[in-house]
Design a protein around this motif. Structure first.
Motif, PDB file in Angstrom:
ATOM      1  N   MET A   1       0.812  -1.203   0.000  1.00  0.00           N
ATOM      2  CA  MET A   1       0.000   0.000   0.000  1.00  0.00           C
ATOM      3  C   MET A   1       0.858   1.271   0.000  1.00  0.00           C
ATOM      4  SD  MET A   1      -2.933  -1.228  -0.364  1.00  0.00           S
ATOM      5  CE  MET A   1      -3.751   0.365  -0.306  1.00  0.00           C
TER       6      MET A   1
ATOM      7  N   ILE B   1     -12.968   4.063  -1.331  1.00  0.00           N
ATOM      8  CA  ILE B   1     -13.261   2.766  -0.722  1.00  0.00           C
ATOM      9  C   ILE B   1     -14.734   2.483  -0.932  1.00  0.00           C
ATOM     10  CG2 ILE B   1     -13.185   1.402   1.392  1.00  0.00           C
ATOM     11  CD1 ILE B   1     -11.134   3.474   2.471  1.00  0.00           C
TER      12      ILE B   1
ATOM     13  N   ARG C   1     -10.272   0.932  -3.733  1.00  0.00           N
ATOM     14  CA  ARG C   1     -10.333  -0.317  -2.969  1.00  0.00           C
ATOM     15  C   ARG C   1     -11.785  -0.771  -2.954  1.00  0.00           C
ATOM     16  NH1 ARG C   1     -12.443  -3.924   0.932  1.00  0.00           N
ATOM     17  NH2 ARG C   1     -10.737  -5.233   1.694  1.00  0.00           N
ATOM     18  N   CYS C   2     -12.082  -1.822  -3.715  1.00  0.00           N
ATOM     19  CA  CYS C   2     -13.451  -2.336  -3.773  1.00  0.00           C
ATOM     20  C   CYS C   2     -13.658  -3.396  -2.701  1.00  0.00           C
ATOM     21  CB  CYS C   2     -13.732  -2.926  -5.154  1.00  0.00           C
ATOM     22  SG  CYS C   2     -12.779  -4.433  -5.518  1.00  0.00           S
TER      23      CYS C   2
ATOM     24  N   SER D   1     -14.617  -7.138  -1.300  1.00  0.00           N
ATOM     25  CA  SER D   1     -14.241  -8.466  -1.792  1.00  0.00           C
ATOM     26  C   SER D   1     -15.348  -9.074  -2.647  1.00  0.00           C
ATOM     27  CB  SER D   1     -13.930  -9.397  -0.611  1.00  0.00           C
ATOM     28  OG  SER D   1     -15.044  -9.489   0.258  1.00  0.00           O
TER      29      SER D   1
ATOM     30  N   VAL E   1      -6.599  -1.622  -5.709  1.00  0.00           N
ATOM     31  CA  VAL E   1      -5.965  -2.498  -4.722  1.00  0.00           C
ATOM     32  C   VAL E   1      -6.242  -3.943  -5.145  1.00  0.00           C
ATOM     33  CG1 VAL E   1      -5.885  -3.206  -2.310  1.00  0.00           C
ATOM     34  CG2 VAL E   1      -6.207  -0.788  -2.899  1.00  0.00           C
TER      35      VAL E   1
ATOM     36  N   ALA F   1      -5.860  -3.566   3.940  1.00  0.00           N
ATOM     37  CA  ALA F   1      -5.619  -2.550   2.923  1.00  0.00           C
ATOM     38  C   ALA F   1      -6.449  -1.302   3.192  1.00  0.00           C
ATOM     39  CB  ALA F   1      -5.932  -3.104   1.533  1.00  0.00           C
ATOM     40  N   VAL F   2      -7.660  -1.492   3.720  1.00  0.00           N
ATOM     41  CA  VAL F   2      -8.501  -0.340   4.070  1.00  0.00           C
ATOM     42  C   VAL F   2      -7.821   0.478   5.163  1.00  0.00           C
ATOM     43  CG1 VAL F   2     -10.712   0.398   5.040  1.00  0.00           C
ATOM     44  CG2 VAL F   2     -10.639  -1.488   3.388  1.00  0.00           C
TER      45      VAL F   2
ATOM     46  N   ILE G   1      -5.074   2.639   3.752  1.00  0.00           N
ATOM     47  CA  ILE G   1      -5.557   3.854   3.094  1.00  0.00           C
ATOM     48  C   ILE G   1      -5.988   4.883   4.129  1.00  0.00           C
ATOM     49  CG2 ILE G   1      -7.355   4.816   1.593  1.00  0.00           C
ATOM     50  CD1 ILE G   1      -7.324   2.151   0.066  1.00  0.00           C
TER      51      ILE G   1
END
Length: 420
Positions: free
Chosen positions: A8, A124, A149-150, A152, A182, A189-190, A193
């Motif tokens: 990241m 996000i 960032r989507c 899952s 991402v 990962a969230v 960010i």
């Protein structure tokens, strides 16, 4: 094992470099990228739909609700809709460098306020793969780099769309890292960010459920453009036209129950409840909507279930509508102030004064008069797409398009002046 923190941070560094380079690109180059993106989405329809089918299979296996699956699902028409949205954005005037105002005060300086990109956006989002295309297009148009960032649940679809974005960006000659997705589903990962990636992220935009937005607002180390839940209301005034009320309310609730602009609470003026409610309720029930009402509503609609306090604060995202009888415009405004999320409200009335009183009294991002709350959408506002509906009161409010993704700076031109 992936070192998520290092991954990241590297994305952040590359996004910052891309943002700096993107500022130097021309509007024509950015337009070319958008045209290529629209063409690429159409050409890649089969790949995008195949990836989406895998997402839907996984979503059903994990027990995702049908409302969320509707948000997730892509069809040929929806892929075409993405392409049209990108074309609409491409046709818009480029906001970067546009003068917002210009004046000369007594000191003789020529002062201009001009639009400039924000820089790097961390977007996000959950469940909506089309946001990948919308966000990419809006960031390209506004000269911003983005880290997307989507959730899952839509990762396969978003990867397929992001591949199209990458090809369009490369072919147009824009910085390769201008739009990055991402590549992993890890929640860590969230958090990365939200940390701001060592100052690389200038603005964080969450687009998802209440829990996601709450986490972002609680943990973010960079500014947040907030989007709270869409707790939208439609108010039927005493002077409402019955035919308009019937048509608009059914659309506002039932067109797509999973969108944030769907009406969740119907408010009805006590003076006209007996005239309006039975017919409107009959249409809603015929369309498959469950009604939950207060005591006065249930006296007119015995088929309605009893509403409880939690119903007034619930974003159902389902064919369920809470109904309350109120004391005119003042009662409707009071209810919305107490329970609303500041998203979208509508009034149905033939009384222009009542409409203005409602519009002035309600402090929400969008207020509609004699129209469905489902128009709360950047595409319907002519923005082409949106990165979300902002319920914030600072910087941007309502549908966030390319113009709303810019900030401004002052360019001051002098002739050798010095300050006395």
């Amino acid at each position: 094992m992936t070192d998520i923190h290092a991954l990241m941070l590297d994305m952040g560094r590359r996004a910052r470099a891309a943002a700096d380079a993107l500022r130097a690109t021309t509007p024509d180059t950015r337009t070319t990228a958008l045209i290529l993106l629209a063409q690429g989405l159409r050409a890649a329809e089969a790949d995008i739909l195949s990836a989406n089918a895998r997402d839907i299979t996984n979503a059903r296996a994990s027990g995702l609700t049908e409302a969320l699956i509707d948000r997730l699902a892509l069809t040929p028409a929806r892929v075409e809709g993405m392409a049209v949205a990108v074309e609409t954005i491409a046709a818009q005037p480029d906001p970067v460098g546009a003068e917002m105002a210009r004046w000369t005060p007594a000191n003789g300086l020529d002062i201009a306020r001009v639009r400039t990109p924000i820089g790097v956006l961390g977007v996000i989002f959950e469940s909506r793969p089309n946001v990948t295309a919308d966000a990419a297009a809006l960031c390209i148009r506004s000269g911003n780099a983005a880290i997307l960032r989507c959730g899952s649940d839509c990762l396969e679809s978003s990867r397929a769309i992001a591949a199209v974005v990458a090809r369009a960006v490369a072919e147009a000659g824009l910085p390769a890292d201008a739009i990055q997705l991402v590549p992993i589903p890890d929640r860590e990962a969230v958090g990365a960010i939200l940390s701001g990636l060592d100052g690389a992220v200038d603005l964080i935009i969450p687009r998802g459920g209440k829990s996601l937005v709450a986490r972002v607002q609680a943990e973010a180390k960079a500014p947040v453009l907030g989007h709270l839940e869409g707790l939208c209301h439609t108010y039927l005034d005493a002077a409402a036209d019955l035919d308009v009320a019937r048509r608009v309310v059914v659309n506002a609730k039932m067109r797509r129950v999973s969108v944030c602009g769907a009406t969740e609470t119907l408010l009805v003026d006590r003076a006209a409840a007996e005239r309006l409610l039975p017919a409107v309720a009959a249409d809603l029930i015929a369309a498959g909507c469950e009604l939950r009402g207060d005591a006065e509503t249930r006296a007119l609609l015995p088929e309605a279930a009893a509403a409880v306090e939690a119903d007034w604060t619930t974003e159902y995202l389902a064919p369920i509508l809470s109904v309350r009888v109120v004391d005119g415009v003042d009662g409707a405004v009071e209810h919305i102030r107490a329970y609303g999320s500041g998203h979208t409200e509508a009034v149905i009335t033939t009384d222009a004064e009542a409409a203005e009183r409602f519009a002035n009294g309600v402090d929400s991002a969008i207020v509609l008069i004699n129209a469905s709350t489902q128009f709360a959408d950047g595409g319907e506002f002519g923005f082409g797409g949106e990165i979300g509906i902002s319920t914030s009161k600072l910087h941007a409010r309502g549908p966030v398009g390319a113009e709303q993704l810019t900030t401004y700076k002052y360019v001051v031109r002098g002739r050798g002046q010095t300050r006395p």
